[in-house]
Design an enzyme around this catalytic site. Structure first.
Site, PDB file in Angstrom:
ATOM      1  N   GLU A  92       0.811  -1.226   0.000  1.00 45.51           N
ATOM      2  CA  GLU A  92       0.000   0.000   0.000  1.00 45.51           C
ATOM      3  C   GLU A  92       0.848   1.282   0.000  1.00 45.51           C
ATOM      4  OE1 GLU A  92      -2.711  -0.469   3.291  1.00 45.51           O
ATOM      5  OE2 GLU A  92      -3.716  -2.157   2.365  1.00 45.51           O
ATOM      6  N   GLU A  94      -5.441 -10.956  -1.471  1.00 43.24           N
ATOM      7  CA  GLU A  94      -6.269 -10.809  -0.255  1.00 43.24           C
ATOM      8  C   GLU A  94      -7.747 -10.814  -0.629  1.00 43.24           C
ATOM      9  OE1 GLU A  94      -4.989  -7.522   2.212  1.00 43.24           O
ATOM     10  OE2 GLU A  94      -2.890  -7.853   1.708  1.00 43.24           O
TER      11      GLU A  94
HETATM   12  C1  XIL Z   1      -6.102  -6.789   8.220  1.00 44.28           C
HETATM   13  C2  XIL Z   1      -6.435  -8.021   9.049  1.00 44.28           C
HETATM   14  O1  XIL Z   1      -7.286  -8.860   8.314  1.00 44.28           O
HETATM   15  C3  XIL Z   1      -7.099  -7.609  10.364  1.00 44.28           C
HETATM   16  O2  XIL Z   1      -7.252  -8.745  11.197  1.00 44.28           O
HETATM   17  C4  XIL Z   1      -6.261  -6.559  11.063  1.00 44.28           C
HETATM   18  O3  XIL Z   1      -6.963  -6.097  12.202  1.00 44.28           O
HETATM   19  C5  XIL Z   1      -5.958  -5.388  10.138  1.00 44.28           C
HETATM   20  O4  XIL Z   1      -5.333  -5.869   8.967  1.00 44.28           O
HETATM   21  N1  XIL Z   1      -4.732  -4.908   3.667  1.00 44.28           N
HETATM   22  C6  XIL Z   1      -3.713  -5.695   4.124  1.00 44.28           C
HETATM   23  C7  XIL Z   1      -3.952  -6.629   5.259  1.00 44.28           C
HETATM   24  O5  XIL Z   1      -2.630  -5.701   3.525  1.00 44.28           O
HETATM   25  O6  XIL Z   1      -2.805  -6.829   6.042  1.00 44.28           O
HETATM   26  C8  XIL Z   1      -5.088  -6.180   6.128  1.00 44.28           C
HETATM   27  O7  XIL Z   1      -5.356  -7.191   7.090  1.00 44.28           O
HETATM   28  C9  XIL Z   1      -6.300  -5.880   5.279  1.00 44.28           C
HETATM   29  C10 XIL Z   1      -6.024  -4.777   4.295  1.00 44.28           C
END
Ligand code: XIL
Length: 356
Positions: A165, A270
């Site tokens: 990001e 994701e």
């Molecule tokens: C999220 C997790 O799923 C949660 O459990 C945590 O509280 C916050 O992070 N983008 C990403 C991930 O790269 O690491 C994030 O994961 C979701 C958004």
């Protein structure tokens, strides 16, 4: 008599034609409205690796969670256990307990491990955000963290989200301590440091929003092109794909194609598909929402099937079942497995997309 019979026959024919017409919106598919899908017993048999993001608690305590992972998935990402705030406890001090547990589980069950994530604007521990020093001090700080972590997992973690990001939706660089203290060079340095520590690891730039923001998508690919032109050891693009039922088929597929056009690995890293993007409190998961969700899952696999085989790194779902998704309490039902561990229609959508 003959005339009456002709009239009856005529009326019958008209009625029959009317009954068979499309006016009632019945599709003319001989009763088969299902799309064909790839005939496989589980996701481990898919044409490329299908992964899941996992958490240590259910992995230790919920047998069904472990079982479904072992049965269906061939790749694992730690949902939180490899993030900097979990691992880094001070200069040169680390807590790898949960991450090691996940890695051991994966190897015992013949799964690839994807590392997530080395450098992210979030989850940076306070001993780093409060650090003071010169540009070189900051570079050394980042170098030591990246190299200690990558070395710890060398030979066990196949790939890393090196930076996560780093571009905003409007295409500009996202503010973070590394940008402030090192400048934009922090991105290429992160890749260089990771590569030095494990030359065999496949290194990704991971980012969200590529399927909805054109400005962001253009900026991401421009950055990737610049890094590749400088021979930075960048081997893939991760498209997070936290998406929802209102997103467009063409844009989703375009984003996947655009990443592959760089001729590097493509990871849908994701994946989850919200059926409640506006976070309404009173939403129920209807068949109509399930159908829309199924369509989006199909577009994702179709998109990946549309790029060269050698670039299909895999698709990772952000969670295992709805219950363990970070979006479950929105409320939302974002994954292909229900909270009862049943395959949802989203799972069929996934398999439909694989069908060629
Ligand atoms: C999220 C997790 O799923 C949660 O459990 C945590 O509280 C916050 O992070 N983008 C990403 C991930 O790269 O690491 C994030 O994961 C979701 C958004």
């Amino acid at each position: 008599m003959k005339k009456t019979l002709t009239v009856i026959l005529f009326a019958f024919t008209i009625t029959l034609l009317w009954a068979c017409s499309d006016d009632d919106n019945t599709p003319n598919t001989n009763g088969n409205t299902e799309l064909p899908k790839l005939d496989i017993a589980n996701l481990r048999e898919a044409p490329f690796k299908i992964g899941a993001a996992v958490s240590v608690n259910p992995l230790k305590n919920d047998t069904k969670y472990r079982d479904i992972l072992i049965k269906e998935f061939s790749s694992i990402t730690a949902e939180n256990a490899m993030k900097m705030s979990v691992i880094s406890k001070g200069k040169g001090q680390y807590n790898f307990t949960d991450a090691d547990y996940i890695v051991d589980f994966a190897h015992q069950n013949n799964m690839r491990v994807h590392g997530h994530t080395l450098i992210w604007y979030r989850e940076t521990p306070s001993w780093i955000t409060s650090f003071t020093g010169t540009k070189d001090d900051w570079k050394n700080l980042m170098k030591q963290y990246i190299q200690d972590v990558v070395t710890h997992f060398k030979g066990k973690v196949a790939s890393w989200d090196v930076v996560n990001e780093v571009i905003m939706d409007d295409g500009t660089y996202r503010p973070c301590v590394w940008l402030t203290n090192i400048g934009t060079e922090y991105i290429e340095l992160a890749f260089q440091y990771a590569h030095e520590a494990d030359p065999d690891a496949i290194l990704f730039y991971n980012e969200y929003g590529q399927e909805y923001s054109h400005a962001k998508n253009v900026a991401i690919n421009k950055l990737v092109d610049e890094l590749l032109a400088k021979n930075v050891p960048l081997h893939g693009i991760g498209l997070q794909m936290h998406t929802d039922i209102n997103k467009l088929e063409d844009r989703i597929k375009y984003a996947i194609r655009a990443a592959a056009a760089r001729n590097i690995q493509v990871h849908v890293s994701e994946l989850d598909v919200s059926v409640n993007p506006e976070n309404k409190a009173d939403v129920t998961f209807t068949d109509a929402l399930a159908k829309k969700q199924q369509d989006i899952y199909r577009y994702i696999t179709q998109g990946m099937m549309g790029i060269p085989q050698g670039l299909q790194f895999g698709i990772t779902m952000w969670g295992v079942t709805d219950q363990y998704s970070w979006r479950y309490n929105s409320p939302d039902w974002v994954l292909p497995f229900s909270d009862k561990y049943e395959r949802k229609s989203a799972y069929d959508g996934f398999l439909q997309g694989f069908y060629k």
